[in-house]
Design a protein around this motif. Structure first.
Motif, PDB file in Angstrom:
ATOM      1  N   HIS A  79      30.128  40.548 113.549  1.00 13.95           N
ATOM      2  CA  HIS A  79      29.893  40.244 112.142  1.00 13.95           C
ATOM      3  C   HIS A  79      30.615  41.297 111.305  1.00 13.95           C
ATOM      4  O   HIS A  79      30.233  42.465 111.314  1.00 13.95           O
ATOM      5  CB  HIS A  79      28.394  40.267 111.855  1.00 13.95           C
ATOM      6  CG  HIS A  79      28.028  39.723 110.520  1.00 13.95           C
ATOM      7  ND1 HIS A  79      26.760  39.353 110.206  1.00 13.95           N
ATOM      8  CD2 HIS A  79      28.758  39.500 109.400  1.00 13.95           C
ATOM      9  CE1 HIS A  79      26.709  38.933 108.963  1.00 13.95           C
ATOM     10  NE2 HIS A  79      27.914  39.016 108.448  1.00 13.95           N
ATOM     11  N   GLU A 117      30.942  37.115 105.411  1.00 17.22           N
ATOM     12  CA  GLU A 117      30.632  36.529 104.119  1.00 17.22           C
ATOM     13  C   GLU A 117      31.630  37.080 103.122  1.00 17.22           C
ATOM     14  O   GLU A 117      32.038  38.231 103.218  1.00 17.22           O
ATOM     15  CB  GLU A 117      29.214  36.897 103.637  1.00 17.22           C
ATOM     16  CG  GLU A 117      28.086  36.255 104.419  1.00 17.22           C
ATOM     17  CD  GLU A 117      27.683  37.059 105.654  1.00 17.22           C
ATOM     18  OE1 GLU A 117      26.979  36.502 106.504  1.00 17.22           O
ATOM     19  OE2 GLU A 117      28.090  38.244 105.775  1.00 17.22           O
ATOM     20  N   GLU A 136      35.437  27.982 106.697  1.00 20.84           N
ATOM     21  CA  GLU A 136      34.139  28.034 106.026  1.00 20.84           C
ATOM     22  C   GLU A 136      33.137  27.202 106.813  1.00 20.84           C
ATOM     23  O   GLU A 136      33.418  26.051 107.162  1.00 20.84           O
ATOM     24  CB  GLU A 136      34.243  27.511 104.595  1.00 20.84           C
ATOM     25  CG  GLU A 136      32.925  27.615 103.852  1.00 20.84           C
ATOM     26  CD  GLU A 136      33.030  27.263 102.386  1.00 20.84           C
ATOM     27  OE1 GLU A 136      32.006  26.818 101.839  1.00 20.84           O
ATOM     28  OE2 GLU A 136      34.114  27.425 101.789  1.00 20.84           O
ATOM     29  N   ARG A 139      27.415  28.255 103.046  1.00 19.83           N
ATOM     30  CA  ARG A 139      27.281  29.088 101.842  1.00 19.83           C
ATOM     31  C   ARG A 139      25.933  29.793 101.880  1.00 19.83           C
ATOM     32  O   ARG A 139      24.958  29.281 102.430  1.00 19.83           O
ATOM     33  CB  ARG A 139      27.350  28.233 100.575  1.00 19.83           C
ATOM     34  CG  ARG A 139      28.618  27.428 100.401  1.00 19.83           C
ATOM     35  CD  ARG A 139      29.682  28.233  99.679  1.00 19.83           C
ATOM     36  NE  ARG A 139      30.970  27.557  99.634  1.00 19.83           N
ATOM     37  CZ  ARG A 139      31.445  26.946  98.566  1.00 19.83           C
ATOM     38  NH1 ARG A 139      30.739  26.878  97.457  1.00 19.83           N
ATOM     39  NH2 ARG A 139      32.643  26.395  98.610  1.00 19.83           N
ATOM     40  N   ARG A 140      25.883  30.967 101.285  1.00 23.58           N
ATOM     41  CA  ARG A 140      24.633  31.694 101.102  1.00 23.58           C
ATOM     42  C   ARG A 140      24.417  31.837  99.594  1.00 23.58           C
ATOM     43  O   ARG A 140      25.052  32.664  98.947  1.00 23.58           O
ATOM     44  CB  ARG A 140      24.689  33.065 101.761  1.00 23.58           C
ATOM     45  CG  ARG A 140      24.814  33.028 103.274  1.00 23.58           C
ATOM     46  CD  ARG A 140      24.537  34.412 103.864  1.00 23.58           C
ATOM     47  NE  ARG A 140      25.040  34.560 105.214  1.00 23.58           N
ATOM     48  CZ  ARG A 140      24.430  34.123 106.310  1.00 23.58           C
ATOM     49  NH1 ARG A 140      23.288  33.464 106.201  1.00 23.58           N
ATOM     50  NH2 ARG A 140      24.953  34.328 107.501  1.00 23.58           N
ATOM     51  N   TYR A 143      23.796  35.448  97.370  1.00 25.44           N
ATOM     52  CA  TYR A 143      23.909  36.484  98.398  1.00 25.44           C
ATOM     53  C   TYR A 143      24.328  37.838  97.829  1.00 25.44           C
ATOM     54  O   TYR A 143      23.833  38.873  98.253  1.00 25.44           O
ATOM     55  CB  TYR A 143      24.911  36.018  99.454  1.00 25.44           C
ATOM     56  CG  TYR A 143      25.032  36.925 100.651  1.00 25.44           C
ATOM     57  CD1 TYR A 143      24.055  36.923 101.640  1.00 25.44           C
ATOM     58  CD2 TYR A 143      26.136  37.761 100.820  1.00 25.44           C
ATOM     59  CE1 TYR A 143      24.162  37.732 102.762  1.00 25.44           C
ATOM     60  CE2 TYR A 143      26.256  38.574 101.941  1.00 25.44           C
ATOM     61  CZ  TYR A 143      25.266  38.556 102.904  1.00 25.44           C
ATOM     62  OH  TYR A 143      25.376  39.364 104.005  1.00 25.44           O
ATOM     63  N   TYR A 144      25.259  37.826  96.886  1.00 19.86           N
ATOM     64  CA  TYR A 144      25.800  39.071  96.346  1.00 19.86           C
ATOM     65  C   TYR A 144      25.256  39.347  94.947  1.00 19.86           C
ATOM     66  O   TYR A 144      25.154  38.431  94.123  1.00 19.86           O
ATOM     67  CB  TYR A 144      27.325  38.990  96.228  1.00 19.86           C
ATOM     68  CG  TYR A 144      28.062  39.034  97.537  1.00 19.86           C
ATOM     69  CD1 TYR A 144      28.178  40.221  98.247  1.00 19.86           C
ATOM     70  CD2 TYR A 144      28.676  37.902  98.049  1.00 19.86           C
ATOM     71  CE1 TYR A 144      28.883  40.277  99.440  1.00 19.86           C
ATOM     72  CE2 TYR A 144      29.381  37.942  99.241  1.00 19.86           C
ATOM     73  CZ  TYR A 144      29.482  39.130  99.930  1.00 19.86           C
ATOM     74  OH  TYR A 144      30.177  39.182 101.107  1.00 19.86           O
ATOM     75  N   ASP A 152      27.119  33.443  94.891  1.00 23.45           N
ATOM     76  CA  ASP A 152      27.079  32.835  96.216  1.00 23.45           C
ATOM     77  C   ASP A 152      28.156  33.432  97.116  1.00 23.45           C
ATOM     78  O   ASP A 152      29.190  33.910  96.657  1.00 23.45           O
ATOM     79  CB  ASP A 152      27.312  31.323  96.131  1.00 23.45           C
ATOM     80  CG  ASP A 152      26.168  30.597  95.451  1.00 23.45           C
ATOM     81  OD1 ASP A 152      25.136  31.233  95.151  1.00 23.45           O
ATOM     82  OD2 ASP A 152      26.320  29.384  95.228  1.00 23.45           O
ATOM     83  N   ALA A 153      27.875  33.381  98.415  1.00 20.26           N
ATOM     84  CA  ALA A 153      28.839  33.815  99.422  1.00 20.26           C
ATOM     85  C   ALA A 153      29.327  32.611 100.209  1.00 20.26           C
ATOM     86  O   ALA A 153      28.557  31.687 100.499  1.00 20.26           O
ATOM     87  CB  ALA A 153      28.200  34.826 100.375  1.00 20.26           C
ATOM     88  N   ARG A 154      30.589  32.652 100.560  1.00 25.20           N
ATOM     89  CA  ARG A 154      31.171  31.700 101.495  1.00 25.20           C
ATOM     90  C   ARG A 154      31.006  32.334 102.888  1.00 25.20           C
ATOM     91  O   ARG A 154      31.384  33.480 103.087  1.00 25.20           O
ATOM     92  CB  ARG A 154      32.648  31.514 101.142  1.00 25.20           C
ATOM     93  CG  ARG A 154      33.430  30.647 102.077  1.00 25.20           C
ATOM     94  CD  ARG A 154      34.874  30.472 101.592  1.00 25.20           C
ATOM     95  NE  ARG A 154      34.900  29.582 100.448  1.00 25.20           N
ATOM     96  CZ  ARG A 154      35.296  29.917  99.220  1.00 25.20           C
ATOM     97  NH1 ARG A 154      35.729  31.137  98.962  1.00 25.20           N
ATOM     98  NH2 ARG A 154      35.292  29.031  98.250  1.00 25.20           N
ATOM     99  N   VAL A 155      30.411  31.617 103.839  1.00 22.35           N
ATOM    100  CA  VAL A 155      30.283  32.105 105.208  1.00 22.35           C
ATOM    101  C   VAL A 155      31.455  31.526 105.987  1.00 22.35           C
ATOM    102  O   VAL A 155      31.703  30.324 105.966  1.00 22.35           O
ATOM    103  CB  VAL A 155      28.947  31.660 105.848  1.00 22.35           C
ATOM    104  CG1 VAL A 155      28.828  32.206 107.267  1.00 22.35           C
ATOM    105  CG2 VAL A 155      27.766  32.103 104.989  1.00 22.35           C
TER     106      VAL A 155
END
Length: 162
Positions: A79, A117, A136, A139-140, A143-144, A152-155
Motif C-alpha cells: 500500500h 489513494e 481505478e 472511491r473513498r 478521505y482527504y 474524495d480519494a480515487r483508489v
C-alpha cells in the motif's frame, strides 16, 4: 509501464539515486512534505513508519533528499501511503522513478498488487499512475482533508501477477 531502463537506481542525466531512508532523514522529509501537501504528515507519523512491514525509499540528488515514498506491506499487498517530490525537482521523472521502485520492490517481495489513494483533484498524479498501469477500483468519500472540508480519494490498484 516501468521499463528496465526506468528501473535503474539512477535517473539518467539527473544524478538522482534511490536509497533507503532512516529516521535521521525525517527533518528533510518533513520539509518536502510541507511543500508538497496541503495537509502534511507529522513527524510522529513518519517516525511510526520506521518499523518492520514498511519500506521507506528516498530519491537523492547528491546529499540532498528530493523525494520519498512510504509503503506498508500487508499480507500480499503493498500500500503506497505517501509519495512526494520537492517542488524544485518536479517534472524530472523523480516521482516516476520512486513509483517504479515501489512496484518493482513489491514484485520482488511477491506482493500480488500495489494499492494507493489519490485526491480526485490531483490530476498530475492520477495521470502518472494510469500511465504506469494502475486502474481505478473505487472511491473513498471524504478521505482527504481539504480547505473546504473533505475531498474524495480515487483508489487505484496495479496487479503485479495478473
Amino acid at each position: 509501464m516501468c521499463t528496465q531502463e526506468g528501473s535503474s537506481a539512477n535517473l539518467s542525466g539527473t544524478g538522482v539515486a534511490l536509497r533507503p531512508l532512516s529516521p535521521d532523514d525525517i527533518p528533510e522529509m518533513l520539509e518536502i512534505e510541507r511543500l508538497g501537501h496541503s495537509h502534511p504528515w507529522t513527524e510522529g507519523i513518519f517516525s511510526d513508519c520506521f518499523k518492520p512491514g514498511y519500506l521507506l525509499s528516498g530519491a537523492w540528488f547528491g546529499e540532498r533528499l528530493v523525494g520519498y515514498a512510504v509503503v506498508a506491506y500487508m499480507f500480499d499487498e503493498a500500500h503506497l501511503l505517501n509519495i512526494c517530490v520537492h517542488p524544485d525537482t518536479r517534472g524530472l521523472g523523480v516521482g516516476r522513478q520512486l513509483l517504479c521502485h515501489v512496484t518493482e520492490t513489491a514484485r520482488s517481495e511477491d506482493m500480488s498488487e500495489v494499492l494507493l489513494e489519490v485526491r480526485l483533484s490531483n490530476k498530475v498524479a492520477s495521470k502518472l499512475y494510469q500511465k504506469e498501469g494502475f486502474e481505478e477500483i473505487g472511491r473513498r468519500p471524504g478521505y482527504y482533508p481539504s480547505a473546504s472540508g473533505r475531498e474524495d480519494a480515487r483508489v487505484m490498484s496495479l496487479l503485479l501477477y495478473p
